[in-house]
Scaffold this active site. Structure first.
Site, short mmCIF file in Angstrom:
data_model
loop_
_atom_site.label_atom_id
_atom_site.label_comp_id
_atom_site.label_asym_id
_atom_site.label_seq_id
_atom_site.Cartn_x
_atom_site.Cartn_y
_atom_site.Cartn_z
N LYS A 59 6.28 -7.34 -9.75
CA LYS A 59 7.54 -7.29 -9.01
C LYS A 59 7.29 -7.03 -7.51
O LYS A 59 6.25 -6.47 -7.14
CB LYS A 59 8.47 -6.24 -9.60
CG LYS A 59 7.94 -4.82 -9.51
CD LYS A 59 8.76 -3.87 -10.39
CE LYS A 59 8.23 -2.45 -10.23
NZ LYS A 59 8.72 -1.55 -11.27
N TYR A 99 6.28 4.02 23.57
CA TYR A 99 7.67 4.47 23.72
C TYR A 99 7.75 5.99 23.77
O TYR A 99 7.13 6.68 22.97
CB TYR A 99 8.52 3.97 22.55
CG TYR A 99 8.88 2.50 22.65
CD1 TYR A 99 9.63 2.02 23.72
CD2 TYR A 99 8.47 1.61 21.67
CE1 TYR A 99 9.97 0.68 23.81
CE2 TYR A 99 8.79 0.27 21.75
CZ TYR A 99 9.55 -0.19 22.83
OH TYR A 99 9.87 -1.51 22.91
C1 LIG Z 1 7.64 -0.83 -11.94
C2 LIG Z 1 7.68 -0.65 -13.40
C3 LIG Z 1 6.49 -0.47 -14.14
C4 LIG Z 1 5.13 -0.30 -13.50
O1 LIG Z 1 4.94 1.03 -13.06
P1 LIG Z 1 3.54 1.50 -12.47
O2 LIG Z 1 3.72 2.95 -12.25
O3 LIG Z 1 3.33 0.76 -11.20
O4 LIG Z 1 2.50 1.15 -13.47
C5 LIG Z 1 6.60 -0.44 -15.52
N1 LIG Z 1 7.79 -0.56 -16.15
C6 LIG Z 1 8.94 -0.69 -15.46
C7 LIG Z 1 10.22 -0.79 -16.21
C8 LIG Z 1 8.93 -0.73 -14.08
O5 LIG Z 1 10.09 -0.86 -13.40
#
Ligand SMILES: *Cc1c(COP(=O)(O)O)cnc(C)c1O
Length: 338
Positions: A33, A248
């Protein structure tokens, strides 16, 4: 522009460590994702395929379509599709959304075992099964998500107990409604490594694969290596006399004669402004003054400067987590695999 280098050896090293815990590459569902945690969706998908990863988890339908050719199985966490797909499975996050899925869609039912974010309540399990049946959906899996798998508390254990109860009832219901054998999964990275004897159908692994998992020392996993490093090219440099100020607000004041270099990246590329507080690169080069939108000045005259090679270190300065440092990096930054 800044540029990103992705280290394939480190990625495969991490996947080897993960595969030992899942007891097989086929049980790794790589979480891709948000542009693969800022690493680059197509770059990571292509390396994962080369390694033999068959499963991916994404947030949107668009991400799923982009990686469809790399994997046998894709789980979409956050969207309801317009049409069904053979390869792509979709998450039911709320009992009220069941009727919105097209008939014949392959779905996975998320259960709220204590996080109270997404998923149906445990008490809604029977009702959800009958709604899924009525809507003509194909239920393939039941899953949950831990709220505190990365903390050394008892929370992980009671959520596991809740999910165990869910599993037992779901198996009975699957029989009753004729859904066949369901798959079950509950682990993200931190949770996977807390299992002494992992026996679920898959683990949804993100941050461990990218080598930026930060856990209390009792839960620490050895030898994971960061995959992503961020570099930047010098635009200009100048010599400063003592007392001259940089950037800045003139926040930085030179204490002696020095040479500073200005590099072509800033918060506009996703380098958090908050990390400016005393930030030093892995080679101990000091960031001077504020981070601008497209410029950052360092106590350096190098043409190419390594900005970071471990997002967990930047996260400490910015008082955040590696996830935010990584996903802030803009997709436009050029990514190269070595
Ligand atoms: C993002 C997510 C993961 C992965 O989590 P990590 O801590 O990066 O391994 C797993 N399951 C769900 C439902 C998530 O939203």
């Amino acid at each position: 522009m800044a540029y990103i280098i992705l280290n394939k050896n480190n990625f495969f090293n991490n996947l080897d460590i993960i595969a030992k815990s899942t007891k097989g590459r086929d049980k790794i569902a790589l979480v891709l994702k948000d542009n693969a945690y800022g690493h680059g969706l197509s770059e990571i998908a292509s390396m994962a395929k080369e390694y033999g990863i068959k499963r991916a988890v994404v947030r949107t339908c668009q991400e799923a379509n982009m990686v469809e050719n790399f994997f046998d199985y894709i789980l979409v966490l956050g969207e309801i599709p317009a049409s069904k797909s053979d390869k792509i499975r979709y998450t039911i996050n709320d009992i009220k959304s069941i009727e919105k899925f097209p008939q014949g869609t392959k779905v996975e039912l998320k259960i709220d075992t204590g996080m109270h974010r997404n998923g149906i309540a445990m008490s809604e399990l029977d009702a959800a099964f009958s709604k899924i049946k009525e809507s003509g959906l194909v239920l393939e899996a039941i899953f949950t998500h831990h709220r505190s798998s990365d903390e050394l508390t008892s929370e992980w254990f009671w959520q596991n107990d809740n999910f165990k109860k869910v599993k037992e009832r779901a198996k009975e219901l699957a029989n009753e409604f004729g859904f066949g054998t369901l798959r079950f999964h509950s682990s993200n990275s931190a949770s996977l490594f807390r299992h002494v004897d992992f026996d679920e159908d898959m683990a949804r692994v993100g941050i461990a694969a990218y080598g930026c998992m930060k856990l209390p020392s009792a839960l620490n996993v050895e030898n994971l290596k960061p995959v992503l490093s961020l570099w930047a090219s010098k635009i200009s440099s100048r010599e400063l006399r003592a007392g001259k100020r940089v950037g800045y607000g003139g926040d930085y004041k030179a204490t002696k004669v020095c040479v500073v270099g200005n590099y072509d990246f800033g918060y506009g590329d996703g380098f958090l402004r908050a990390s400016a507080c005393g930030y030093k690169t892995p080679n101990a080069t000091e960031l001077v003054g504020r981070v601008s939108m497209d410029n950052s000045t360092f106590m350096s005259s190098e043409d190419e400067l390594l900005i970071f090679d471990d997002a967990t270190e930047v996260a400490k300065y910015a008082k955040t987590i590696s996830y935010e440092v990584l996903t802030s990096l803009k997709p436009e930054i050029k990514r190269t695999v070595i």
